[in-house]
Design a protein around this motif. Structure first.
Motif, PDB file in Angstrom:
ATOM      1  N   TYR A  16      -0.410 -10.841 -48.688  1.00  0.00           N
ATOM      2  CA  TYR A  16      -0.577 -11.888 -47.411  1.00  0.00           C
ATOM      3  C   TYR A  16      -2.119 -13.158 -48.099  1.00  0.00           C
ATOM      4  O   TYR A  16      -1.525 -14.516 -48.536  1.00  0.00           O
ATOM      5  N   PRO A  53       0.879 -16.294 -49.242  1.00  0.00           N
ATOM      6  CA  PRO A  53       1.013 -16.035 -47.301  1.00  0.00           C
ATOM      7  C   PRO A  53       2.730 -16.441 -47.607  1.00  0.00           C
ATOM      8  O   PRO A  53       3.400 -16.390 -46.783  1.00  0.00           O
ATOM      9  N   SER A  58       8.014  -4.874 -46.325  1.00  0.00           N
ATOM     10  CA  SER A  58       6.106  -5.769 -46.033  1.00  0.00           C
ATOM     11  C   SER A  58       5.304  -4.489 -45.008  1.00  0.00           C
ATOM     12  O   SER A  58       6.010  -3.732 -44.210  1.00  0.00           O
ATOM     13  N   ASP A  60       5.910 -12.004 -41.569  1.00  0.00           N
ATOM     14  CA  ASP A  60       4.473 -12.648 -41.138  1.00  0.00           C
ATOM     15  C   ASP A  60       4.256 -11.833 -39.496  1.00  0.00           C
ATOM     16  O   ASP A  60       3.422 -12.567 -39.272  1.00  0.00           O
ATOM     17  N   GLU A  70       1.903  -9.375 -40.517  1.00  0.00           N
ATOM     18  CA  GLU A  70       0.184 -10.612 -41.317  1.00  0.00           C
ATOM     19  C   GLU A  70      -0.339 -10.206 -39.859  1.00  0.00           C
ATOM     20  O   GLU A  70      -1.100  -9.832 -39.612  1.00  0.00           O
TER      21      GLU A  70
END
Length: 181
Positions: free
Chosen positions: A27, A31, A54, A104, A107
Protein backbone atom coordinates in the motif's frame (compact mmCIF):
# COMPACT_ATOMS: atom_id res chain seq x y z
CA UNK A 1 17.44 -39.14 5.14
CA UNK A 2 16.31 -39.57 1.51
CA UNK A 3 12.64 -39.46 2.52
CA UNK A 4 13.22 -36.25 4.46
CA UNK A 5 14.77 -34.58 1.38
CA UNK A 6 11.86 -35.73 -0.77
CA UNK A 7 9.36 -34.42 1.78
CA UNK A 8 11.21 -31.09 1.97
CA UNK A 9 11.10 -30.72 -1.83
CA UNK A 10 7.36 -31.50 -1.90
CA UNK A 11 6.71 -29.01 0.90
CA UNK A 12 8.71 -26.32 -0.89
CA UNK A 13 6.91 -26.96 -4.18
CA UNK A 14 3.59 -26.95 -2.34
CA UNK A 15 4.37 -23.61 -0.73
CA UNK A 16 5.28 -22.12 -4.10
CA UNK A 17 2.11 -23.48 -5.72
CA UNK A 18 -0.06 -22.17 -2.87
CA UNK A 19 1.30 -18.68 -3.46
CA UNK A 20 3.60 -18.25 -0.47
CA UNK A 21 6.07 -16.62 -2.84
CA UNK A 22 3.46 -14.78 -4.87
CA UNK A 23 3.78 -11.19 -5.96
CA UNK A 24 2.80 -8.53 -3.43
CA UNK A 25 1.93 -4.87 -3.82
CA UNK A 26 2.57 -2.68 -0.81
CA UNK A 27 0.00 0.00 0.00
CA UNK A 28 2.89 2.33 0.79
CA UNK A 29 4.37 1.99 -2.70
CA UNK A 30 1.16 1.58 -4.71
CA UNK A 31 -1.92 2.74 -2.79
CA UNK A 32 -4.24 3.13 -5.80
CA UNK A 33 -5.20 -0.01 -7.66
CA UNK A 34 -5.83 -0.32 -11.39
CA UNK A 35 -7.44 -3.21 -13.18
CA UNK A 36 -3.99 -4.25 -14.45
CA UNK A 37 -3.10 -5.12 -10.84
CA UNK A 38 -5.69 -7.93 -10.86
CA UNK A 39 -3.74 -10.84 -12.30
CA UNK A 40 -5.67 -13.83 -10.97
CA UNK A 41 -7.81 -15.96 -13.25
CA UNK A 42 -11.45 -14.82 -13.21
CA UNK A 43 -13.86 -17.14 -11.47
CA UNK A 44 -16.60 -17.28 -14.07
CA UNK A 45 -19.04 -19.31 -11.99
CA UNK A 46 -18.78 -16.88 -9.06
CA UNK A 47 -21.73 -14.67 -8.20
CA UNK A 48 -19.21 -11.81 -7.90
CA UNK A 49 -17.53 -9.84 -10.67
CA UNK A 50 -14.19 -9.27 -8.91
CA UNK A 51 -12.20 -10.22 -5.84
CA UNK A 52 -9.51 -8.34 -3.93
CA UNK A 53 -7.04 -10.39 -1.92
CA UNK A 54 -5.39 -8.09 0.59
CA UNK A 55 -4.36 -8.03 4.22
CA UNK A 56 -1.77 -6.80 6.66
CA UNK A 57 1.15 -8.36 8.46
CA UNK A 58 4.00 -7.39 10.73
CA UNK A 59 7.55 -8.26 11.70
CA UNK A 60 9.28 -7.41 14.94
CA UNK A 61 12.43 -7.78 16.98
CA UNK A 62 13.75 -6.31 20.17
CA UNK A 63 16.92 -5.76 22.09
CA UNK A 64 17.51 -4.94 25.71
CA UNK A 65 19.85 -2.13 26.62
CA UNK A 66 20.43 -1.19 30.26
CA UNK A 67 17.27 -3.05 31.22
CA UNK A 68 15.14 -1.16 28.69
CA UNK A 69 13.42 -3.04 25.88
CA UNK A 70 13.77 -1.46 22.44
CA UNK A 71 11.00 -2.91 20.26
CA UNK A 72 11.46 -2.59 16.50
CA UNK A 73 8.56 -3.43 14.20
CA UNK A 74 7.24 -3.01 10.68
CA UNK A 75 3.60 -3.30 9.64
CA UNK A 76 2.68 -3.94 6.02
CA UNK A 77 -0.58 -3.58 4.14
CA UNK A 78 -0.46 -5.77 1.07
CA UNK A 79 -2.44 -6.53 -2.09
CA UNK A 80 -1.91 -9.91 -3.75
CA UNK A 81 -2.32 -9.58 -7.55
CA UNK A 82 -2.34 -13.30 -8.30
CA UNK A 83 -5.11 -13.88 -5.76
CA UNK A 84 -7.16 -10.95 -7.05
CA UNK A 85 -9.27 -11.14 -10.17
CA UNK A 86 -11.92 -9.40 -12.23
CA UNK A 87 -14.33 -10.72 -14.82
CA UNK A 88 -13.21 -9.01 -18.08
CA UNK A 89 -16.78 -7.95 -18.94
CA UNK A 90 -17.20 -6.07 -15.65
CA UNK A 91 -14.20 -3.74 -15.44
CA UNK A 92 -16.10 -0.63 -14.41
CA UNK A 93 -14.85 2.37 -12.45
CA UNK A 94 -17.58 1.72 -9.86
CA UNK A 95 -16.42 -1.85 -9.29
CA UNK A 96 -12.76 -0.82 -9.15
CA UNK A 97 -13.60 1.77 -6.51
CA UNK A 98 -15.32 -0.96 -4.49
CA UNK A 99 -12.29 -3.25 -4.77
CA UNK A 100 -10.00 -0.34 -3.86
CA UNK A 101 -12.05 0.10 -0.69
CA UNK A 102 -11.21 -3.47 0.32
CA UNK A 103 -7.49 -2.62 0.00
CA UNK A 104 -8.10 0.61 1.94
CA UNK A 105 -9.78 -1.37 4.73
CA UNK A 106 -6.64 -3.49 5.03
CA UNK A 107 -4.59 -0.28 5.25
CA UNK A 108 -6.88 1.10 7.97
CA UNK A 109 -6.16 -1.96 10.07
CA UNK A 110 -2.43 -1.84 9.35
CA UNK A 111 -2.51 1.70 10.74
CA UNK A 112 -4.47 0.50 13.77
CA UNK A 113 -1.80 -2.11 14.41
CA UNK A 114 0.98 0.50 14.08
CA UNK A 115 -0.89 2.67 16.59
CA UNK A 116 -1.32 -0.25 19.00
CA UNK A 117 2.32 -1.29 18.67
CA UNK A 118 3.49 2.27 19.25
CA UNK A 119 1.46 2.39 22.49
CA UNK A 120 2.54 -1.11 23.58
CA UNK A 121 4.83 -1.30 26.60
CA UNK A 122 6.88 -4.51 26.25
CA UNK A 123 6.46 -6.93 29.09
CA UNK A 124 7.53 -10.49 29.73
CA UNK A 125 5.36 -12.01 26.99
CA UNK A 126 6.20 -9.84 23.98
CA UNK A 127 5.53 -12.53 21.37
CA UNK A 128 2.17 -13.47 22.88
CA UNK A 129 1.17 -9.84 23.45
CA UNK A 130 1.98 -8.79 19.87
CA UNK A 131 0.19 -11.81 18.43
CA UNK A 132 -2.91 -10.90 20.46
CA UNK A 133 -2.77 -7.30 19.21
CA UNK A 134 -2.53 -8.57 15.64
CA UNK A 135 -5.28 -11.19 16.08
CA UNK A 136 -7.71 -8.70 17.62
CA UNK A 137 -7.16 -6.15 14.84
CA UNK A 138 -7.32 -8.86 12.16
CA UNK A 139 -10.72 -9.91 13.52
CA UNK A 140 -11.85 -6.27 13.22
CA UNK A 141 -10.57 -6.15 9.63
CA UNK A 142 -12.39 -9.33 8.61
CA UNK A 143 -15.58 -8.05 10.26
CA UNK A 144 -15.33 -4.68 8.52
CA UNK A 145 -14.68 -6.32 5.12
CA UNK A 146 -17.78 -8.48 5.58
CA UNK A 147 -19.98 -5.61 6.75
CA UNK A 148 -18.83 -3.49 3.80
CA UNK A 149 -19.77 -6.19 1.30
CA UNK A 150 -23.03 -7.04 3.05
CA UNK A 151 -24.28 -3.46 3.42
CA UNK A 152 -23.14 -2.34 -0.02
CA UNK A 153 -24.42 -5.60 -1.58
CA UNK A 154 -20.96 -5.97 -3.15
CA UNK A 155 -21.22 -2.46 -4.69
CA UNK A 156 -24.79 -2.93 -6.01
CA UNK A 157 -26.37 -0.67 -3.33
CA UNK A 158 -25.07 2.72 -4.46
CA UNK A 159 -26.30 4.65 -1.43
CA UNK A 160 -24.66 2.25 1.04
CA UNK A 161 -21.53 2.14 -1.13
CA UNK A 162 -21.21 5.94 -0.97
CA UNK A 163 -21.65 5.90 2.82
CA UNK A 164 -18.97 3.23 3.15
CA UNK A 165 -16.60 5.08 0.82
CA UNK A 166 -16.96 8.20 3.00
CA UNK A 167 -16.49 6.15 6.19
CA UNK A 168 -13.35 4.47 4.83
CA UNK A 169 -11.87 7.82 3.74
CA UNK A 170 -12.62 9.28 7.19
CA UNK A 171 -10.95 6.31 8.94
CA UNK A 172 -7.85 6.57 6.74
CA UNK A 173 -7.63 10.29 7.51
CA UNK A 174 -8.20 9.75 11.23
CA UNK A 175 -5.24 7.33 11.28
CA UNK A 176 -3.00 9.24 8.83
CA UNK A 177 -0.26 9.74 11.42
CA UNK A 178 0.11 5.94 11.46
CA UNK A 179 0.61 5.65 7.71
CA UNK A 180 3.97 4.12 6.91
CA UNK A 181 6.53 6.85 6.37
Amino acid sequence: MGNFKTLAVFLLLGMVSLGYTQQKISYDDHPVLTWSDFKGAPVYDSEFHANTNSGFSYTWSYKTTNGEVDLQYEVYSTFYPNGSWVHPDHKTDKLLKHEQAHFDISEIHARKLRKAMQAYKPGRNIRKDLQKLYNDIELERVKMQGEFDLESAHSMNSEAEMKWQAHIAKELDKLKEYAKK
